[in-house]
Design an enzyme around this catalytic site. Structure first.
Site, PDB file in Angstrom:
ATOM      1  N   TYR A  87      32.305  38.434  24.219  1.00  0.00           N
ATOM      2  CA  TYR A  87      33.702  38.110  24.524  1.00  0.00           C
ATOM      3  C   TYR A  87      34.547  38.227  23.257  1.00  0.00           C
ATOM      4  CZ  TYR A  87      37.807  35.471  26.091  1.00  0.00           C
ATOM      5  OH  TYR A  87      39.096  35.093  26.397  1.00  0.00           O
TER       6      TYR A  87
ATOM      7  N   SER B  22      42.849  36.451  22.491  1.00  0.00           N
ATOM      8  CA  SER B  22      42.239  35.116  22.535  1.00  0.00           C
ATOM      9  C   SER B  22      42.222  34.542  21.120  1.00  0.00           C
ATOM     10  CB  SER B  22      40.809  35.289  23.048  1.00  0.00           C
ATOM     11  OG  SER B  22      39.992  34.221  22.645  1.00  0.00           O
TER      12      SER B  22
HETATM   13  P1  NAP Z   1      40.503  33.836  35.248  1.00  0.00           P
HETATM   14  O1  NAP Z   1      41.270  32.764  35.932  1.00  0.00           O
HETATM   15  O2  NAP Z   1      39.022  33.837  35.308  1.00  0.00           O
HETATM   16  O3  NAP Z   1      41.076  35.245  35.768  1.00  0.00           O
HETATM   17  C1  NAP Z   1      40.480  36.429  35.383  1.00  0.00           C
HETATM   18  C2  NAP Z   1      40.990  37.541  36.245  1.00  0.00           C
HETATM   19  O4  NAP Z   1      40.243  38.739  35.929  1.00  0.00           O
HETATM   20  C3  NAP Z   1      40.782  37.283  37.753  1.00  0.00           C
HETATM   21  O5  NAP Z   1      41.851  37.827  38.471  1.00  0.00           O
HETATM   22  C4  NAP Z   1      39.504  38.062  38.009  1.00  0.00           C
HETATM   23  O6  NAP Z   1      39.296  38.455  39.348  1.00  0.00           O
HETATM   24  C5  NAP Z   1      39.747  39.287  37.133  1.00  0.00           C
HETATM   25  N1  NAP Z   1      38.515  40.033  36.938  1.00  0.00           N
HETATM   26  C6  NAP Z   1      37.341  39.566  36.433  1.00  0.00           C
HETATM   27  N2  NAP Z   1      36.409  40.529  36.492  1.00  0.00           N
HETATM   28  C7  NAP Z   1      36.996  41.617  37.051  1.00  0.00           C
HETATM   29  C8  NAP Z   1      36.532  42.911  37.398  1.00  0.00           C
HETATM   30  N3  NAP Z   1      35.265  43.278  37.228  1.00  0.00           N
HETATM   31  N4  NAP Z   1      37.399  43.776  37.948  1.00  0.00           N
HETATM   32  C9  NAP Z   1      38.677  43.418  38.175  1.00  0.00           C
HETATM   33  N5  NAP Z   1      39.162  42.202  37.890  1.00  0.00           N
HETATM   34  C10 NAP Z   1      38.334  41.306  37.335  1.00  0.00           C
HETATM   35  O7  NAP Z   1      40.822  33.884  33.697  1.00  0.00           O
HETATM   36  P2  NAP Z   1      42.141  33.572  32.852  1.00  0.00           P
HETATM   37  O8  NAP Z   1      41.830  32.378  32.041  1.00  0.00           O
HETATM   38  O9  NAP Z   1      43.354  33.628  33.686  1.00  0.00           O
HETATM   39  O10 NAP Z   1      42.093  34.824  31.854  1.00  0.00           O
HETATM   40  C11 NAP Z   1      43.126  35.797  31.796  1.00  0.00           C
HETATM   41  C12 NAP Z   1      43.052  36.446  30.423  1.00  0.00           C
HETATM   42  O11 NAP Z   1      43.355  35.451  29.445  1.00  0.00           O
HETATM   43  C13 NAP Z   1      41.659  36.980  30.078  1.00  0.00           C
HETATM   44  O12 NAP Z   1      41.805  38.211  29.390  1.00  0.00           O
HETATM   45  C14 NAP Z   1      41.103  35.934  29.118  1.00  0.00           C
HETATM   46  O13 NAP Z   1      40.173  36.490  28.230  1.00  0.00           O
HETATM   47  C15 NAP Z   1      42.370  35.467  28.412  1.00  0.00           C
HETATM   48  N6  NAP Z   1      42.281  34.137  27.815  1.00  0.00           N
HETATM   49  C16 NAP Z   1      42.174  33.020  28.575  1.00  0.00           C
HETATM   50  C17 NAP Z   1      42.129  31.768  27.965  1.00  0.00           C
HETATM   51  C18 NAP Z   1      42.028  30.487  28.759  1.00  0.00           C
HETATM   52  O14 NAP Z   1      41.945  29.404  28.137  1.00  0.00           O
HETATM   53  N7  NAP Z   1      42.028  30.520  30.066  1.00  0.00           N
HETATM   54  C19 NAP Z   1      42.179  31.667  26.563  1.00  0.00           C
HETATM   55  C20 NAP Z   1      42.292  32.836  25.807  1.00  0.00           C
HETATM   56  C21 NAP Z   1      42.354  34.062  26.442  1.00  0.00           C
HETATM   57  P3  NAP Z   1      38.561  37.458  40.411  1.00  0.00           P
HETATM   58  O15 NAP Z   1      39.634  36.575  40.956  1.00  0.00           O
HETATM   59  O16 NAP Z   1      37.981  38.381  41.416  1.00  0.00           O
HETATM   60  O17 NAP Z   1      37.502  36.710  39.646  1.00  0.00           O
END
Ligand code: NAP
Length: 251
Positions: free
Chosen positions: A172, A159
């Site tokens: 986080y 991130s």
């Molecule tokens: P997201 O849409 O919230 O997806 C997160 C995923 O993690 C979902 O599949 C969720 O499952 C799963 N998850 C959460 N808790 C879990 C648990 N206890 N056990 C198993 N699976 C679990 O988030 P995203 O934005 O795509 O994030 C993906 C990665 O990118 C993360 O590591 C995040 O930190 C990183 N990131 C994102 C951004 C951004 O702007 N979006 C920026 C920087 C970094 P459910 O569907 O069941 O909730």
């Protein structure tokens, strides 16, 4: 040099043919988009998550395209899974697939955007567990299957707060520093092998996590998950052979 390679990278329609790729957090957001795109590019994907309905929806979307391999669902809730659960997942993957070529960590939670003074210690532990400890245990459990690949690639999702501490990002931010450290440690430990171990910072992406972090922003200005996949596909493709211990920005 590595950055230059990524800048000039364009993938072929079958860039991930014959690859077996395990993607965590594949039920939503970036993980979901990557699972669907990897399957379209010829990979067999193992889609991990904790929600059966959402994983089945991803499964259905993949098999809608007759050219894609059928994915395999790996249900495992990082919050509650015991070390035995990780071991039996590892065993069944070894039995069913014999090897894994790619492991991509996308699962994660945001926790609370509050000050250290006010941060709830129970939530702190949960974020550290889901974002850092569980990916460590899963990586360790899957190393034997990865070692059976000729060119294994492990990708961690970091991130913008993975290298610079930022007020009100609490657990986080600390978990993402830990993710980058973990990735670097593993890369160094496996430096004399064919393993590639790298991190990607996806930037601001239109997902439910971003909405939780910035509820008031204009979401139309954000990139979609599909728009940030290039470095992930590059690092899974053999075009990135030899590249390890790097952190890429997706935007
Ligand atoms: P997201 O849409 O919230 O997806 C997160 C995923 O993690 C979902 O599949 C969720 O499952 C799963 N998850 C959460 N808790 C879990 C648990 N206890 N056990 C198993 N699976 C679990 O988030 P995203 O934005 O795509 O994030 C993906 C990665 O990118 C993360 O590591 C995040 O930190 C990183 N990131 C994102 C951004 C951004 O702007 N979006 C920026 C920087 C970094 P459910 O569907 O069941 O909730």
């Amino acid at each position: 040099m590595a950055n230059e390679k990524l800048k000039n990278y364009k993938y072929d329609y079958d860039a991930l043919k014959n690859k077996i790729i395990f993607i965590t957090g594949a039920s939503d957001g970036i993980g979901k988009a990557l699972a669907i795109q990897s399957a379209k590019l010829g990979a067999e994907v193992i889609i991990h998550g904790r929600n059966k309905k959402r994983l089945e929806a991803v499964y259905d979307e993949i098999i809608d395209d007759p050219k894609c391999h059928k994915p395999v669902i790996a249900m495992l809730d990082y919050e509650t899974a015991s070390s035995e659960t990780f071991s039996s997942l590892s065993e069944s993957i070894m039995n069913d697939f014999k090897r894994i070529d790619g492991l991509v960590h996308c699962a994660g939670i945001l926790g609370d955007r509050s000050s250290i003074e006010q941060y709830d210690p129970g939530l702190w532990q949960k974020v550290m567990h889901v974002n850092l400890t569980a990916p460590f245990v899963l990586t360790q459990a899957l190393l034997p299957s990865l070692k059976l690949s000729k060119q294994p690639s492990v990708i961690f999702t970091s991130s913008g707060v993975g290298q610079v501490g930022k007020a009100f990002w609490g657990a986080y931010c600390v978990s993402k520093f830990g993710t980058e450290a973990f990735s670097q440690i593993l890369a160094q430990e496996l430096i004399h092998t064919t393993f590639r171990i790298n991190c990607i910072n996806p930037g601001a992406v239109k997902t439910k996590m971003r909405l939780a972090a910035y509820p008031a922003e204009d979401r139309d200005k954000l990139k979609s998950p599909e728009e940030v996949l290039l470095p992930y596909i590059f690092l899974l493709d053999d075009e990135s052979i030899g590249i390890t211990n790097k952190c890429y920005d997706a935007q």
